[in-house]
Design a protein around this motif. Structure first.
Motif, PDB file in Angstrom:
ATOM      1  N   MET A  11     -10.613   1.400 -21.193  1.00 26.98           N
ATOM      2  CA  MET A  11      -9.307   1.537 -21.837  1.00 26.98           C
ATOM      3  C   MET A  11      -8.811   2.975 -21.772  1.00 26.98           C
ATOM      4  N   VAL A  12      -9.705   3.940 -21.980  1.00 22.78           N
ATOM      5  CA  VAL A  12      -9.304   5.354 -21.943  1.00 22.78           C
ATOM      6  C   VAL A  12      -8.846   5.744 -20.534  1.00 22.78           C
ATOM      7  N   VAL A  13      -9.643   5.355 -19.512  1.00 22.80           N
ATOM      8  CA  VAL A  13      -9.284   5.697 -18.132  1.00 22.80           C
ATOM      9  C   VAL A  13      -7.974   5.030 -17.726  1.00 22.80           C
ATOM     10  N   SER A  14      -7.810   3.757 -18.106  1.00 27.47           N
ATOM     11  CA  SER A  14      -6.583   3.029 -17.753  1.00 27.47           C
ATOM     12  C   SER A  14      -5.383   3.626 -18.470  1.00 27.47           C
ATOM     13  N   LEU A  15      -5.570   3.950 -19.740  1.00 25.22           N
ATOM     14  CA  LEU A  15      -4.472   4.550 -20.507  1.00 25.22           C
ATOM     15  C   LEU A  15      -4.075   5.895 -19.915  1.00 25.22           C
ATOM     16  N   ARG A  16      -5.045   6.642 -19.429  1.00 28.87           N
ATOM     17  CA  ARG A  16      -4.761   7.930 -18.789  1.00 28.87           C
ATOM     18  C   ARG A  16      -3.869   7.737 -17.566  1.00 28.87           C
ATOM     19  N   SER A  17      -4.166   6.722 -16.745  1.00 25.19           N
ATOM     20  CA  SER A  17      -3.351   6.464 -15.556  1.00 25.19           C
ATOM     21  C   SER A  17      -1.929   6.078 -15.929  1.00 25.19           C
ATOM     22  N   VAL A  18      -1.789   5.266 -16.987  1.00 25.74           N
ATOM     23  CA  VAL A  18      -0.452   4.853 -17.429  1.00 25.74           C
ATOM     24  C   VAL A  18       0.328   6.052 -17.957  1.00 25.74           C
ATOM     25  N   VAL A  19      -0.323   6.894 -18.753  1.00 25.27           N
ATOM     26  CA  VAL A  19       0.352   8.077 -19.316  1.00 25.27           C
ATOM     27  C   VAL A  19       0.785   9.041 -18.217  1.00 25.27           C
ATOM     28  N   LEU A  20      -0.075   9.257 -17.220  1.00 31.99           N
ATOM     29  CA  LEU A  20       0.284  10.146 -16.109  1.00 31.99           C
ATOM     30  C   LEU A  20       1.493   9.608 -15.348  1.00 31.99           C
ATOM     31  N   PHE A  21       1.565   8.292 -15.172  1.00 35.07           N
ATOM     32  CA  PHE A  21       2.712   7.708 -14.482  1.00 35.07           C
ATOM     33  C   PHE A  21       3.996   7.905 -15.287  1.00 35.07           C
ATOM     34  N   ILE A  22       3.893   7.731 -16.617  1.00 37.98           N
ATOM     35  CA  ILE A  22       5.081   7.901 -17.468  1.00 37.98           C
ATOM     36  C   ILE A  22       5.539   9.372 -17.435  1.00 37.98           C
ATOM     37  N   LEU A  23       4.577  10.295 -17.459  1.00 42.08           N
ATOM     38  CA  LEU A  23       4.936  11.711 -17.420  1.00 42.08           C
ATOM     39  C   LEU A  23       5.621  12.086 -16.111  1.00 42.08           C
ATOM     40  N   LYS A  24       5.208  11.449 -15.022  1.00 43.00           N
ATOM     41  CA  LYS A  24       5.866  11.720 -13.725  1.00 43.00           C
ATOM     42  C   LYS A  24       7.305  11.239 -13.739  1.00 43.00           C
ATOM     43  N   LEU A  25       7.515  10.086 -14.384  1.00 42.49           N
ATOM     44  CA  LEU A  25       8.885   9.567 -14.457  1.00 42.49           C
ATOM     45  C   LEU A  25       9.758  10.471 -15.307  1.00 42.49           C
ATOM     46  N   ILE A  26       9.158  11.039 -16.362  1.00 44.49           N
ATOM     47  CA  ILE A  26       9.951  11.939 -17.235  1.00 44.49           C
ATOM     48  C   ILE A  26      10.237  13.251 -16.537  1.00 44.49           C
ATOM     49  N   GLU A  73       0.819  -1.208   0.000  1.00 45.51           N
ATOM     50  CA  GLU A  73       0.000   0.000   0.000  1.00 45.51           C
ATOM     51  C   GLU A  73       0.855   1.261   0.000  1.00 45.51           C
ATOM     52  N   HIS A  74       2.010   1.206   0.664  1.00 44.44           N
ATOM     53  CA  HIS A  74       2.888   2.381   0.722  1.00 44.44           C
ATOM     54  C   HIS A  74       3.578   2.643  -0.617  1.00 44.44           C
ATOM     55  N   TYR A  75       3.539   1.654  -1.500  1.00 42.92           N
ATOM     56  CA  TYR A  75       4.166   1.808  -2.811  1.00 42.92           C
ATOM     57  C   TYR A  75       3.093   1.907  -3.892  1.00 42.92           C
ATOM     58  N   SER A  76       1.976   2.542  -3.552  1.00 41.42           N
ATOM     59  CA  SER A  76       0.847   2.605  -4.471  1.00 41.42           C
ATOM     60  C   SER A  76       1.186   3.340  -5.759  1.00 41.42           C
ATOM     61  N   GLN A  77       2.170   4.260  -5.688  1.00 41.92           N
ATOM     62  CA  GLN A  77       2.521   4.980  -6.896  1.00 41.92           C
ATOM     63  C   GLN A  77       3.122   4.052  -7.950  1.00 41.92           C
ATOM     64  N   TYR A  78       3.637   2.873  -7.511  1.00 43.50           N
ATOM     65  CA  TYR A  78       4.191   1.897  -8.448  1.00 43.50           C
ATOM     66  C   TYR A  78       3.183   0.809  -8.810  1.00 43.50           C
ATOM     67  N   THR A  79       2.297   0.469  -7.888  1.00 44.62           N
ATOM     68  CA  THR A  79       1.310  -0.574  -8.181  1.00 44.62           C
ATOM     69  C   THR A  79       0.152  -0.044  -9.017  1.00 44.62           C
ATOM     70  N   LYS A  80      -0.112   1.267  -8.925  1.00 44.24           N
ATOM     71  CA  LYS A  80      -1.209   1.843  -9.712  1.00 44.24           C
ATOM     72  C   LYS A  80      -1.042   1.602 -11.218  1.00 44.24           C
ATOM     73  N   PRO A  81       0.131   1.885 -11.806  1.00 44.63           N
ATOM     74  CA  PRO A  81       0.262   1.640 -13.251  1.00 44.63           C
ATOM     75  C   PRO A  81       0.125   0.170 -13.622  1.00 44.63           C
ATOM     76  N   LEU A  82       0.542  -0.741 -12.725  1.00 38.88           N
ATOM     77  CA  LEU A  82       0.377  -2.171 -13.015  1.00 38.88           C
ATOM     78  C   LEU A  82      -1.104  -2.536 -13.085  1.00 38.88           C
ATOM     79  N   VAL A  83      -1.869  -2.035 -12.121  1.00 40.23           N
ATOM     80  CA  VAL A  83      -3.312  -2.291 -12.138  1.00 40.23           C
ATOM     81  C   VAL A  83      -3.950  -1.635 -13.362  1.00 40.23           C
ATOM     82  N   ALA A  84      -3.491  -0.438 -13.715  1.00 37.08           N
ATOM     83  CA  ALA A  84      -4.036   0.254 -14.884  1.00 37.08           C
ATOM     84  C   ALA A  84      -3.762  -0.530 -16.167  1.00 37.08           C
ATOM     85  N   ILE A  85      -2.561  -1.099 -16.274  1.00 35.46           N
ATOM     86  CA  ILE A  85      -2.240  -1.919 -17.451  1.00 35.46           C
ATOM     87  C   ILE A  85      -3.142  -3.147 -17.508  1.00 35.46           C
TER      88      ILE A  85
END
Length: 346
Positions: free
Chosen positions: A331-346, A189-201
């Motif tokens: 698919m749109v909502v999940s893709l949005r979560s994945v894109v937001l995670f990638i943008l944070k990494l960039i 749970e403390h690493y939700s910022q990393y598990t969120k994109p996995l669930v989104a995928i």
């Protein structure tokens, strides 16, 4: 002689007989399953022909009771709202998250009633979009599913749609997988910022699966029944708990694709789902406590309100249209979560 017999038959047989034969043929082609299942369907169809005619009240008693309950609750609520300032303060002070999940639970339960799937994946996608961590989202989904799956499982049991041999092979590994999945997700749970994109995928993939089912893009049946039931149950239970849904999409589709009877597979999967949702919910609640209770209560109440009317409304709406819409939205909502995670990494 043939001419005379034809005249006698034409005089004795009514003109509407052809319509009767065509309708009987359509009914015959619509019957699926074994002989026992066909007999049950015929009994349901012909019951109205011999049953005494009921009054409007007798025919619609359950809907009249439901309407009375709704009107009673609405009247009490309006009275309290107009006369009790404390009640107004209480409703206003509730986190708006509750009302969002109340409406979402109602809509998702209606969709699930129409197409028989997607409650988990739609709820998971919505929960992540609303900012819930994956573990809390999965807890809310599974707690809200306990009651609905318990009712569905009981109905399938009463109708004799449960394959108990399959149930015994499936249930223990599925429960173990669900508990492990819930425990691992809660621990992270403390690493939700990393598990969120996995669930989104994962939900992105399930959205694609829903679209494939909408357009009848299916796997070919192997012709052989799937034999590794325990492995399938463990994998399905683990994925369902760890990623917020997918028990029906994984297990039911695999059983049917492997040659299992669709009706008995559905009944067995539904009653198994009740135990999986219950134990995974207890695991989540033990690990996380009462976090995001507004989302949990909102989903429970919303789905409960939709349950009595979902089946009737589903007959008025095209299942394909709903599946396409759900697949695209997920698919749109999940893709949005994945894109937001990638943008944070960039």
């Amino acid at each position: 002689m043939a001419k005379r017999l034809k005249e006698i038959l034409n005089e004795g047989l009514p003109a509407q007989l052809d319509n009767s034969l065509q309708q009987l043929n359509v009914l015959r082609q619509s019957l699926n399953g074994d002989f026992a299942a066909k007999v049950k369907k015929l009994n349901q169809v012909t019951a109205s022909l011999v049953a005494p005619k009921k009054s409007f009240v007798e025919t619609n008693i359950k809907w009249l009771i439901w309407l009375s309950v709704v009107l009673f609750i609405a009247s009490v609520g309006l009275t309290l709202w107009n006369t009790e300032p404390e009640f107004q303060s209480f409703l206003i002070s509730i986190d708006p998250l509750f009302y969002w999940f109340l409406g979402a639970g109602f809509v998702f339960a209606m969709v699930d009633g129409a197409i028989g799937m997607s409650y988990g994946v739609t709820s998971a996608s919505f929960s992540l979009a609303m900012g819930l961590p994956p573990a809390s989202a999965s807890m809310a989904i599974h707690i809200s599913e306990v009651l609905s799956n318990g009712i569905a499982g009981w109905m399938h049991y009463r109708m004799g749609n449960v394959n108990w041999k399959l149930f015994k092979l499936l249930i223990i590994p599925a429960i173990i997988g669900a508990i492990i999945g819930a425990y691992l997700l809660s621990s992270l749970e403390h690493y939700s910022q990393y598990t969120k994109p996995l669930v989104a995928i994962y939900t992105l993939v399930l959205g694609a699966v829903i679209l494939m089912k909408a357009f009848n893009i299916k796997r070919k049946r192997t012709g052989q029944k799937i034999k590794k039931i325990g492995t399938l149950g463990f994998f399905g239970g683990f994925i369902d708990a760890a990623f917020g849904g997918g028990w029906g999409s994984i297990v039911l589709s695999s059983l049917i694709a492997g040659g299992r009877h669709p009706l008995f597979s559905l009944g067995t999967v539904k009653i198994s789902r009740f135990f999986i949702a219950t134990l995974s919910s207890l695991t989540f609640f033990t690990m996380l406590g009462g976090r995001y209770w507004e989302a949990v209560v909102g989903l429970i109440i919303g789905s409960a309100l939709a349950a009595p009317i979902a089946a009737r409304v589903s007959n008025k709406i095209s299942a394909k249209t709903i599946m396409v819409a759900v697949g695209i939205i997920v698919m749109v909502v999940s893709l949005r979560s994945v894109v937001l995670f990638i943008l944070k990494l960039i």
